[in-house]
Every structure is written in C-alpha cells, then in structure tokens.
Design an enzyme around this catalytic site. Structure first.
Site, PDB file in Angstrom:
ATOM      1  N   GLY A  33       9.035 -27.769 -21.088  1.00  0.00           N
ATOM      2  CA  GLY A  33       9.813 -27.750 -19.868  1.00  0.00           C
ATOM      3  C   GLY A  33      10.174 -26.356 -19.404  1.00  0.00           C
ATOM      4  O   GLY A  33       9.888 -25.363 -20.076  1.00  0.00           O
ATOM      5  N   VAL A  91      13.456 -23.948 -17.832  1.00  0.00           N
ATOM      6  CA  VAL A  91      14.920 -23.887 -17.863  1.00  0.00           C
ATOM      7  C   VAL A  91      15.409 -23.029 -16.704  1.00  0.00           C
ATOM      8  O   VAL A  91      14.932 -21.909 -16.508  1.00  0.00           O
ATOM      9  CB  VAL A  91      15.427 -23.323 -19.197  1.00  0.00           C
ATOM     10  CG1 VAL A  91      16.951 -23.357 -19.241  1.00  0.00           C
ATOM     11  CG2 VAL A  91      14.856 -24.111 -20.369  1.00  0.00           C
ATOM     12  N   GLY A 110       8.541 -23.027 -21.224  1.00  0.00           N
ATOM     13  CA  GLY A 110       7.858 -23.395 -22.450  1.00  0.00           C
ATOM     14  C   GLY A 110       6.926 -24.553 -22.212  1.00  0.00           C
ATOM     15  O   GLY A 110       6.746 -25.029 -21.080  1.00  0.00           O
ATOM     16  N   ILE A 140      15.024 -19.094 -16.042  1.00  0.00           N
ATOM     17  CA  ILE A 140      15.415 -18.236 -17.163  1.00  0.00           C
ATOM     18  C   ILE A 140      14.584 -18.502 -18.412  1.00  0.00           C
ATOM     19  O   ILE A 140      14.761 -17.833 -19.420  1.00  0.00           O
ATOM     20  CB  ILE A 140      16.913 -18.400 -17.495  1.00  0.00           C
ATOM     21  CG1 ILE A 140      17.252 -19.862 -17.783  1.00  0.00           C
ATOM     22  CG2 ILE A 140      17.777 -17.856 -16.383  1.00  0.00           C
ATOM     23  CD1 ILE A 140      18.698 -20.080 -18.199  1.00  0.00           C
ATOM     24  N   GLY A 141      13.683 -19.466 -18.354  1.00  0.00           N
ATOM     25  CA  GLY A 141      12.850 -19.734 -19.528  1.00  0.00           C
ATOM     26  C   GLY A 141      11.766 -20.728 -19.186  1.00  0.00           C
ATOM     27  O   GLY A 141      11.909 -21.580 -18.305  1.00  0.00           O
ATOM     28  N   ASP A 144      11.320 -26.800 -35.109  1.00  0.00           N
ATOM     29  CA  ASP A 144      10.745 -25.754 -34.258  1.00  0.00           C
ATOM     30  C   ASP A 144      11.700 -24.566 -34.149  1.00  0.00           C
ATOM     31  O   ASP A 144      11.973 -24.065 -33.060  1.00  0.00           O
ATOM     32  CB  ASP A 144      10.449 -26.309 -32.866  1.00  0.00           C
ATOM     33  CG  ASP A 144       9.507 -25.397 -32.071  1.00  0.00           C
ATOM     34  OD1 ASP A 144       9.516 -25.499 -30.827  1.00  0.00           O
ATOM     35  OD2 ASP A 144       8.786 -24.594 -32.684  1.00  0.00           O
ATOM     36  N   LYS A 173      17.281 -27.895 -18.157  1.00  0.00           N
ATOM     37  CA  LYS A 173      15.924 -27.957 -18.706  1.00  0.00           C
ATOM     38  C   LYS A 173      15.185 -29.121 -18.045  1.00  0.00           C
ATOM     39  O   LYS A 173      15.519 -30.283 -18.258  1.00  0.00           O
ATOM     40  CB  LYS A 173      15.960 -28.149 -20.217  1.00  0.00           C
ATOM     41  CG  LYS A 173      14.579 -28.245 -20.852  1.00  0.00           C
ATOM     42  CD  LYS A 173      14.694 -28.415 -22.364  1.00  0.00           C
ATOM     43  CE  LYS A 173      13.317 -28.527 -23.005  1.00  0.00           C
ATOM     44  NZ  LYS A 173      13.423 -28.696 -24.488  1.00  0.00           N
TER      45      LYS A 173
END
Length: 1011
Positions: A722, A724, A719, A716-717, A842, A740
């Site tokens: 890491g 997710v 970056g 689902i993510g 961030d 994560k």
C-alpha cells in the site's frame, strides 16, 4: 617616370579568391581538429571515466550519459557556448555511490564541480588540482576519506570550497592558504586535527568559515583577525581551548559567531556590542567563559539568537533587551548569574519590546528574588520558558496566564510559595508543565484540566493538599504525571486511570491518598511506571492490575494492602522493579515471579509464608529483599532461611492435586463450550473492520478530503501492499494522521488488510503503532477501497534516519540504544505477553516509526501470524523482506518468533554499521552478520557507522574525560553488536530470545547513562 622605381605586383582576382578560401579551409580544419581531438573528445572520455567508477545510481541520474546524446546534453552537464567544453558538473542528491575518477582533472574548462549529498568514498583525487578555472567545489555530505589533497592550491580561481560532512583526516594543508580568491571555506564534520592553522589568515577575502565538529584542538589564531570581510565564523565542537582573540571581535561585518562545546576561557570584551553591530547569531554555550555579560550587547540591534549557556558567567544581567527587537531566542542557562539581591530578575522588564521572542532559558543559575509581574508582558509568541533550578521565591504571578503561546513552562526547583494561579488554565497550548520542588500550597486548581494538550505534568515535592482534580481527565495527551511528595488526600479518581495516553509514568507516591486501588487501574495498559508508595491505600490488590501489561516498574510500598498477590499479575512479564514491601500481604510468594526479568524485588515487612523460589531474581540475594516475613523458608543458601518441612510441602501439593482433579471435568466441559463458541464467532470477527469494535468509522470521501485527494505532496511512504499518506481528518482538524491505502490489485492485499485488522484488535503497547480506525468501502468509480488510519509519526521511519541524505541531524548512541530497546519491548510483548501471541514477520527499519520524542513504534502487521493458528499454504508464500527474513524461511519453514529475533538482529547491525544487509559488499562469502562478527574479534569500532561516533562526541560529558569514556563507549558498542550477532545466527535454536535482548540492552543503556 623613373624606370627604376619599384613596381607593386598585385595578384589577379582569381588568385586572390584562391588564397582566401584556402586560408579559411585551413583555419576551419585546425579549429575542428582542436575541438574534437584536443578538447571535446577529452571531456567526453573524462566523463565516461567518471561514470565508470560510480557503482550505484539508484535514481538513474547517469542514464543519459551514453552515445545517443551529445555529452553537453547529459544530465548534470553544462558546456560553454563558444568552445563546447564542460564548464559545470552538478550531480547533487542523487544517491550516487563509488569513487571520484582522477580523470575529473581532464575537464580543464570546469568552473563548477558540485557532487554534494551523495556517497562518494575514497580519496579526493589529486588531479582536482589541475582545474585552474574552478571557482566552486562542493563535495559536502559524502564519504571521502584520507587527507585534503595539497595540490588543491592549483585551483587558483577557487572562491568556494565545501568539503564538510565527510570522513577527511589529517590537518588543514598549508596550500589552502595559497587560494587567494577564497571567500567560502567549509570543512565541518570531518576528522581533521592539528588545530586551526594561523596561515589561514592569508585568505584575506574570507567571508564564511566553518570547521564545526572536528577534533581540531588548539586555540583560535589571532591571525584570523585579518579577515575583514568575514560574516560567518562556525567552529563549534572542535575541542578548542584558550581565549577568543580580541581581533575576532573587531571584525565588524560578522553576523554569525558559533563556538559551542569547546574549552574556551576568558571573558567577553566590554565593547562587543559597539564593534559587532551586524551580529544576528551568537552561540558560545558549553565553554568555560567567565566574567559578566557585557551590557553593550544591547547595541547588537540585529541580534536574533543569543546562547551563552553552560559557562561560568556571573553577576547581574544588565543587558537592555528592549533594543533587541528582532531577538527570538535567549539562553543564559547554567551560569552563575544572579545572587546580587532581590532585583536579579529586573531585566525581565526590558523584554516586553521583544515581540518576536520564542524561547527564554534562564534555568540553573543563581537568580534570587521575586518573579516580576512583567513576566506576563512577554511576547505572545513565547513558546518555551525555563526558570528552573534558581532561588526565586514569592508567589507565581497571575500574569503568567497571559503567555498564551507557551508550550513549555518549567518553574521547578525554586522556592515559590502560595497557590498555583488558576490563570494557568489560560495556557491552552501548554504541553510540558513543571512546578516540582517548590513550596506551593493549597489545592491543584481545576483549571489545570483546561490544558488538554498537556504531555508532561510534574507538581511533585510541594505542599499541595486536597483531592486530585478529576478535571485532569480532559488531558487526553498526558504521557507523564508526577504528583509525589505532597499532602494530597482522598481517593484516586477513576476517570484519571482511564486516560489511555498515560504510557510513561504515573507517580502519586508520598501523599495521603486513601481507599482502595480502583479496578480501572487495569486500563493503563501502556503505562511503564506506576508508583503509589507511601499512601494510605487499603484493600486487596485488584486483579485488574494485571492489565498493565507494559509496566517496567511498580511500587505499592508503605500502604495497607492485604490478601494474596493475584494470579493475574503473572501477565506483568516486563517488570524490572517490584516493591510491595511494608503492607499486610499474605500467602505464598507467586512462582511466576521466577519467570520475570526482575532486577529488584522487595516483599519485606508483610506476612508471606512458605517456600522462597530459587530461580530468576531469587538467585541474587542482593536483588531480593524479604526481611520482616517470619514464615518464609527455603530459597538459596545465602538468604539464611530455615529449610522447609517436606511433609507440609507434600500435603500442600496433595491438596492442590485433589482440587485440580475435582474440578478437571467441569473445567474441561466449560473449555469445550467456549472453544465451540469462539470458533463460530471467529469467522464473523475476522470479516469485521477494526473500527466496528473500538474506532469511529470514516468514509472514502473523508479520507480523500483528509489527504487532499491522495496527492503526491502528502505521500510519505510507498510499499508493495500500500501507499501511506499524511492527512487531517475533519474531526481532528489540527492533528495529522497517517492513512495507509491498500493496493488491492496486488495479490494478498485483501488478506493483508484483514490480517492487520485482526492483529490490531488484539494488541496494544506503547511501542506499537497506534491505529485510529479503518475504512472498507468503494471509491467514486465503484472499485473496492480499503485503508487503515494510524497515529502520525512526525519523525518518520528509522530507515529514513539511517539512509536518507535529507537528514541534517544524526542519531547518537544513546538515542539508538533507546530505539532498539523500544523495538525489543514491542517484540517481547507480542511474543510473550499479548493474547494470542503474535509473530510480526516483516521487521525492518522502514517499519519502525518515530514519534515527537523519538520513541520507536513497530508497525505494518500485514504478514503477521498468530501462534497456534494454522494458515493455508498459499498465505505463507511471503515471509518477510530479503536480507531481513530468517534463512529457515527460505527452506519453507513456518514463521516463528525466532524469525523475528533474526530480523531484529539484522536491524540492529544495520543501525550500528550503517550498512544495509543487501549492501553491494555482501555476497555468498560475506554477510552483514559475518561482517559484524569478525569485528568483535578485533576492533569493533572499525565497523561502526562513523556518524554514531561523530555525533556522540558532541556530548559534553564525553568530551570532558575523552580517553576514559572512549573505552567505555567502545565496550557499549561491542556489547550492542554482540547482541545483534547473537540474534542473527543461522540456527534458530542458538538465537537469543527477546527477553534476553531486553535485559542485555538495558545493561548497555545503564552503562551509557553512567558515562
């Protein structure tokens, strides 16, 4: 033989072959010439021109559009087998930005043009009208503006036209009526005006017609009755007025009628059910329709969705729902139904055959009489039952416990008597339960503790008695609990105060509760509102109350509390309303109240003494109430209090000074010892997982299983630090979590993991992402493995809501302000309230996650810093994300809270304008800050994301007084943008702090709520 007879001269065989091959070569030459000079070459160059005006191709959709491939093999292109001409151009959902080239008109063989779900802008080129073979044109969900080109009538073979979800203006051109083959026309979610034109009735083949969410105005033309093939009619939120023409109800093939939120009047025809036997979706809510609900609707045997809410329908509901076996949603709410006698609810009996029924909304009508026992015969699929704000009386039937599928049950605002049936405990899926404002008696049943999924429980304004059941401790998901205005007695259960889920409201006011306030109240560290007013509570205010660091409102009014206000309450820095009046409190008014963002403070009718402060809330005489405290003095002149005696003040200060001096050496010694001890402990604490203190441990194998092997389907993510994944832990087999997994091969990933563990150990707030546990282990290959497990946020990130084309719904202004406030509350907490104080480092939309109720939670503390702790130079190399990081970070400055404020300002401006700070339009001379700042000097709406304006206009209140509200909305928009501009100034010293941001956003929210 007659010598004069004509003679037929045949060529020799050699001559014949020569002529034949010559003809073949000639035809081949002409065919090739036509193919490359007049056809394929034209298409080739047209496609290159189309590519040249596309400025952004994030997914590389046009990578294949080059000389290395025949253009018929380019992505999105289909050519005819015979002529090798482009017949189809499909580039859907590719994130493309730019303009549609006029050269598209040169693709003369084009039959299909599909560009939906991209970001094309500008005008739809008039040259589209040259595509006479075009059968399908779909430009849905782009940013095309200007008018619909009139020469679209040149597309004489057009059957389907979809221009919805753009920014088109002007009226629907008459030339569209010349498209005699058109069967599908969708123009929804634009800015079209001048009504639905009558000439559209000429499109006699029309099957589906949609103009939803346009400021069209005018009435529905009777000529649409010529559309004998019509199946779908969608014209909601169009400011339409007048009656619904009876010719519409004669269109026997109609399956969908959707006309919500207009200003339609008149009544429905009695024969509607006889004419529209294919109807399966009927939505006319939010109009001004009158008369009865025709019983003939029961003949619409295919009906699945019925919403006639928010009209002025009246009389008895005489529809026989037993014939509507496929119906899954019925909403009759906010009408004048009922008032015909005690059998108003008789129609409930006929619903027992509706086995697919999921939602039933009968609230805010005038239904009288008893709620029949047959309510328990409704579908086991029923998830939502609304009966509030009627005039129902008598007992709540015990049979209601049969509705085991219920998730929402609202019976508030009636005249129910008797006890709350214990069968309520059978509703194990119940999440929202309202019984407020009735006349219920007896005790709250212990069985209510069986509702472990409850999120909201309101039993306020009844005559309930007895103690608050301790079984409520089992409701581990409870966010809101309201038991006010009853006759409850006994002490407040300590177990209930230890429900960590309580984060919105706990209201026990106006009861007969006694005893002291348990020290466990301090465990409610995410609670926003605590109201214990008008009870018989006594004793001192516990110092543990200072642990409720997220409180916005606190009322202890009308009890018997005594003693001084504990110093620990200084941690309640987010308080906006504090009422401790009508108690027996004494001592001086604490000076720390001056630093709070209080909008209202009431300390009246106590025994306070000494000088009244002169800062903060004390400056506003109308916001500070103090009567009934005869020993107070000083304060601002408007309070009219006597001046304080200086000698007494000097004496008191001297006494304090002596106390400080006498204890200084002892305190210094203790502090030194504690410091040395903490320094020794810190190293070992940093190395421990967060789970070692408060979370259960999980293994690599458990996480592997929970995420189905960290499959892409669950990703689902992604970056830099890491990836997710969504998953389900064994222990919570019905509850999703977010896992994560750190990219340990990346520099700084180990440090990021430790930093997040350390941060999460020290903070907790309702607007911060909730961590469940962590994992520090090795995978099956022996490689180091580290992961953090968070509470899953079903509504994804704010970034997805702003920039993902997959979203079919958009955020309205009220939602946006609430989200911004949530983020501001979180930053205010980590900057000013938690210990130690923290800089996030961030902040950006992808790190703002939204839960089921669209409440925002700030996450990703991998770059966070603690105030007062020095970090090695190497660890400061990464300071946020380009576009969001403060400009001083680029000069090597340390991270500070003002840097977070800058990031918040950029985030706010991105939300309001719909533009990323790295958008192509921004360069050295123009930034997002300057873009927004310039608009404040002129018309702020010029830079506001059109989706915000469009979605907000769907609000019924807004539409009813459009001109007056438009000015107020524009003021709210300007105030919000001004906050973003003030936060994103280049100079850190000139930026707002988060306390000011919270205050200003609350002001905007208050304005919006009063529109």
């Amino acid at each position: 033989m007659n010598s004069k007879q004509p003679v037929l001269c045949l060529p020799s065989s050699s001559h014949f072959h020569f002529l034949f091959y010559g003809l073949v070569i000639f035809l081949a030459f002409n065919t090739i010439s036509a193919s490359y000079s007049g056809g394929n070459e034209t298409d080739y160059h047209a496609l290159l021109k189309i590519k040249s005006l596309i400025t952004k191709d994030p997914y590389g959709a046009l990578t294949s559009w080059n000389n290395s491939l025949d253009f018929c093999n380019w992505a999105g292109i289909t050519c005819g087998k015979r002529h090798r001409r482009v017949t189809s151009l499909r580039l859907l959902s590719q994130g493309l930005e730019g303009f549609l080239s006029p050269h598209v008109g040169n693709l003369s063989f084009l039959r299909v043009l599909v560009l939906y779900n991209n970001s094309f802008q500008g005008a739809i080129p008039h040259e589209v009208g040259r595509l006479s073979r075009l059968g399908l044109l779909s430009l849905y969900n782009n940013k095309f503006n200007a008018v619909i080109p009139v020469n679209i009538s040149g597309c004489s073979n057009l059957e389907k036209l979809d221009l919805s979800n753009n920014e088109l203006v002007g009226s629907i051109p008459k030339e569209i009526s010349f498209l005699s083959k058109l069967t599908f026309l969708s123009l929804g979610s634009n800015k079209l005006t001048s009504g639905i034109p009558p000439f559209l009735g000429n499109l006699t083949l029309m099957e589906k017609f949609g103009v939803v969410n346009n400021p069209l105005g005018g009435s529905i033309p009777d000529t649409l009755g010529y559309w004998k093939n019509l199946k779908l009619f969608d014209a909601g939120i169009c400011n339409l007025n007048g009656i619904i023409p009876h010719s519409i109800f004669n269109l026997s093939l109609l399956t969908t009628i959707s006309l919500p939120y207009n200003q339609l009047i008149g009544s429905l025809p009695r024969t509607i059910g006889a004419k529209l036997r294919h109807l399966d979706f009927f939505d006319i809510h939010g109009n001004q329709l009158t008369g009865p609900l025709p019983p003939s609707i029961s003949n619409c045997s295919r009906l699945g969705f019925l919403d006639v809410g928010e009209n002025k329908f009246s009389g008895k509901v005489a529809v026989d729902f037993s014939k509507l076996r496929d119906i899954y949603s019925i909403r009759l709410a906010k009408n004048l139904f009922g008032s015909t006698g005690d059998d108003d609810m008789k129609f409930i009996d006929s619903l027992k055959n509706c086995t697919r029924l999921e939602k039933l909304g009968l609230d805010s009508c005038k239904f009288q009489g008893l709620l029949p026992r047959s309510i328990g015969n409704l579908s086991k699929q029923l998830s939502s039952l609304h009966l509030s704000a009627n005039q129902l009386h008598g007992n709540i039937p015990r049979s209601i416990g049969n509705l085991v599928g219920l998730q929402v049950l609202n019976l508030g605002g009636n005249q129910f008597t008797g006890n709350i049936p214990s069968t309520i405990g059978n509703l194990h899926k119940l999440q929202v339960f309202y019984l407020y404002e009735n006349q219920l008696l007896g005790k709250i049943p212990d069985a209510i503790g069986n509702l472990s999924l409850l999120i909201k429980l309101y039993l306020s304004s009844n005559m309930l008695e007895g103690v608050i059941p301790s079984s409520l401790k089992n409701c581990h998901s409870l966010l809101e609990l309201g038991l006010s205005n009853n006759k409850l007695s006994g002490e407040i259960p300590t177990q209930l105060l230890q429900l960590s889920s309580l984060s919105i409201i706990l209201d026990f006011s106006h009861n007969n509760l006694c005893g002291s306030l348990p020290i466990e109240v301090g465990d409610l560290n995410t609670l926003s509102l605590l109201d214990l007013s008008y009870n018989n509570l006594s004793g001192n205010i516990p110092s543990s109350l200072g642990g409720c660091a997220s409180l916005l409102g606190l009322s202890l009014r009308g009890n018997s509390f005594q003693g001084m206000i504990p110093q620990s309450l200084s941690s309640l820095k987010g308080l906006m309303v504090l009422d401790i009046s009508h108690n027996n409190l004494s001592g001086q008014i604490p000076r720390f109240f001056e630093r709070f963002s209080l909008e209202n403070l009431d300390i009246s009718f106590n025994d306070f003494e000494g000088e009244v402060p002169i800062l903060g809330v004390f400056v506003n005489a109308s916001a500070f109430s103090f009567s009934g405290n005869s020993k107070l003095c000083g304060g601002i002149v408007e309070l009219g209090l006597p001046k304080c005696k200086k000698l007494r003040n000097v004496k008191r200060k001297f006494q304090v000074f002596m106390i400080v001096i006498s204890t200084a050496s002892t305190l210094f010694t203790i502090i030194c010892l504690v410091y040395v001890w903490c320094k020794r402990k810190r190293k070992s604490q940093l190395a421990q997982s967060l789970a070692s203190k408060q979370c259960r441990k999980v293994s690599y194998n458990q996480l592997l299983k929970a995420t189905d092997g960290f499959s892409e389907a669950n990703l689902i993510g992604n970056g830099g630090s890491g990836s997710v994944y969504k998953g389900i832990l064994d222990e919570d087999n019905d509850k999703f979590v977010a896992v994560k997994v750190l990219h340990l091969q990346n520099q700084g990933a180990q440090r990021s993991f430790m930093r997040e563990c350390e941060v999460w150990r020290n903070i907790r707030h309702r607007n911060l992402l909730k961590i469940i546990t962590s994992c520090s282990s090795v995978d099956f290959q022996g490689n180091d493995f580290k992961a953090l497990v968070y509470e899953f946020m079903p509504n994804g990130s704010l970034h997805n809501w702003l920039h993902s084309g997959e979203r079919t719904s958009r955020l309205n202004l009220l939602q946006i302000i609430n989200i911004l406030m949530d983020v501001a509350f979180a930053l205010d907490y980590i900057h000013n309230q938690c210990v130690p104080l923290i800089v996030h480092g961030d902040l950006k939309p992808s790190n703002i996650l939204l839960d089921d109720d669209m409440v925002a939670h700030v996450g990703d503390f991998g770059l966070a810093r603690f105030f007062g702790i020095s970090y090695p130079h190497s660890s400061t190399g990464s300071r946020g994300t380009i576009g969001y990081a403060a400009p001083e970070y680029g000069l090597g400055n340390e991270m500070t809270s003002s840097g977070d404020v800058y990031s918040f300002g950029i985030l706010l401006l991105e939300v309001m304008t719909g533009k990323r700070p790295t958008d192509n339009i921004f360069n050295e001379d123009l930034s997002l800050h300057k873009f927004a700042s310039a608009a404040l000097q002129d018309h702020v709406t010029d830079v506001i994301d059109v989706n915000i304006l469009n979605v907000h206009q769907e609000d019924e209140t807004f539409k009813q007084n459009n001109e007056a509200n438009a000015n107020k909305i524009e003021e709210c928009l300007a105030l919000t943008v001004r906050i973003g501009v003030s936060c994103s100034l280049d100079s850190p010293q000139q930026r707002m702090d988060m306390k000011e941001v919270v205050y200003e956003l609350q002001h905007v929210l208050h304005m919006l709520q009063n529109i």
